[in-house]
Enzyme design. Structure first.
Site, mmCIF file in Angstrom:
data_model
loop_
_atom_site.group_PDB
_atom_site.id
_atom_site.type_symbol
_atom_site.label_atom_id
_atom_site.label_comp_id
_atom_site.label_asym_id
_atom_site.label_seq_id
_atom_site.Cartn_x
_atom_site.Cartn_y
_atom_site.Cartn_z
ATOM 1 C CG ASP A 6 31.819 7.839 39.266
ATOM 2 O OD1 ASP A 6 31.568 9.046 39.445
ATOM 3 O OD2 ASP A 6 32.237 7.078 40.181
ATOM 4 C CB ILE A 7 36.336 4.867 40.086
ATOM 5 C CG1 ILE A 7 37.286 3.705 40.194
ATOM 6 C CG2 ILE A 7 36.051 5.510 41.435
ATOM 7 C CD1 ILE A 7 38.700 4.118 40.581
ATOM 8 N N GLY B 36 27.163 17.876 47.778
ATOM 9 C CA GLY B 36 27.657 16.531 47.474
ATOM 10 C C GLY B 36 28.955 16.495 46.692
ATOM 11 C CG HIS C 171 32.842 16.166 38.537
ATOM 12 N ND1 HIS C 171 33.563 16.800 39.527
ATOM 13 C CD2 HIS C 171 31.902 15.427 39.185
ATOM 14 C CE1 HIS C 171 33.083 16.458 40.716
ATOM 15 N NE2 HIS C 171 32.069 15.628 40.531
HETATM 16 P P1 5GP Z 1 31.217 14.458 43.281
HETATM 17 O O1 5GP Z 1 30.695 13.815 44.559
HETATM 18 O O2 5GP Z 1 32.430 15.307 43.531
HETATM 19 O O3 5GP Z 1 30.153 15.158 42.499
HETATM 20 O O4 5GP Z 1 31.638 13.258 42.345
HETATM 21 C C1 5GP Z 1 32.920 12.715 42.338
HETATM 22 C C2 5GP Z 1 32.839 11.403 41.602
HETATM 23 O O5 5GP Z 1 34.163 11.043 41.203
HETATM 24 C C3 5GP Z 1 32.303 10.240 42.440
HETATM 25 O O6 5GP Z 1 31.151 9.711 41.801
HETATM 26 C C4 5GP Z 1 33.463 9.246 42.479
HETATM 27 O O7 5GP Z 1 33.043 7.902 42.413
HETATM 28 C C5 5GP Z 1 34.289 9.653 41.268
HETATM 29 N N1 5GP Z 1 35.721 9.397 41.396
HETATM 30 C C6 5GP Z 1 36.513 9.710 42.453
HETATM 31 N N2 5GP Z 1 37.785 9.354 42.210
HETATM 32 C C7 5GP Z 1 37.804 8.785 40.967
HETATM 33 C C8 5GP Z 1 38.838 8.223 40.170
HETATM 34 O O8 5GP Z 1 40.006 8.151 40.554
HETATM 35 N N3 5GP Z 1 38.479 7.748 38.947
HETATM 36 C C9 5GP Z 1 37.199 7.809 38.487
HETATM 37 N N4 5GP Z 1 36.962 7.305 37.267
HETATM 38 N N5 5GP Z 1 36.193 8.344 39.217
HETATM 39 C C10 5GP Z 1 36.486 8.818 40.437
#
Ligand code: 5GP
Ligand code: ZN
Length: 110
Positions: A30-31, A89, A96
């Site tokens: 995760d970034i 969230g 993912h």
């Molecule tokens: P969600 O909130 O949708 O469950 O999680 C999305 C996750 O994707 C977040 O933890 C965010 O930091 C990660 N994320 C968003 N954009 C990128 C990206 O371009 N690269 C990576 N490696 N992670 C990302």
């Protein structure tokens, strides 16, 4: 999906720190990590969320990828999270599974 960031990562169109890969699944860091270890496990094919996952074999491959990623990284204790929908969230609308490890986790989550 063309504009989807996780499709681009899965297709290697944009870089990510990939830690595990199988035929239909990629796992990468995760970034914006929320724990010392924070991995995202994604199907290479675009599914908007868990609600759209209609492939039982792929569901198994995703869970197996969680296990194999943890094994590869040498972590035995970890949390897995799937956020489905905005109020849960979800911010990236490509299915993912989060793997979080390396710190104590609270239960219940916020
Ligand atoms: P969600 O909130 O949708 O469950 O999680 C999305 C996750 O994707 C977040 O933890 C965010 O930091 C990660 N994320 C968003 N954009 C990128 C990206 O371009 N690269 C990576 N490696 N992670 C990302
Ligand atoms: Zn996608």
């Amino acid at each position: 999906m063309e504009e989807c960031i996780f499709c681009k990562i899965a297709n290697k169109a944009i870089p990510a720190k990939v830690v595990y890969e199988s035929e239909n699944v990629t796992a990468f860091r995760d970034i914006n990590p929320q724990a010392p270890v924070h991995i995202l496990v994604v199907p290479k094919k675009h599914y908007e969320s868990m609600n759209d996952l209609d492939d039982i074999l792929l569901a198994g491959e995703l869970l197996n990828a969680v296990k194999e990623t943890a094994k590869k990284l040498g972590i035995q204790e970890y949390r897995t999270v799937i956020n489905t929908g905005k109020s849960a969230g979800q911010e990236v609308f490509h299915l993912h599974i989060h793997i979080l490890a390396g710190r104590d986790m609270k239960w219940p989550p916020g």
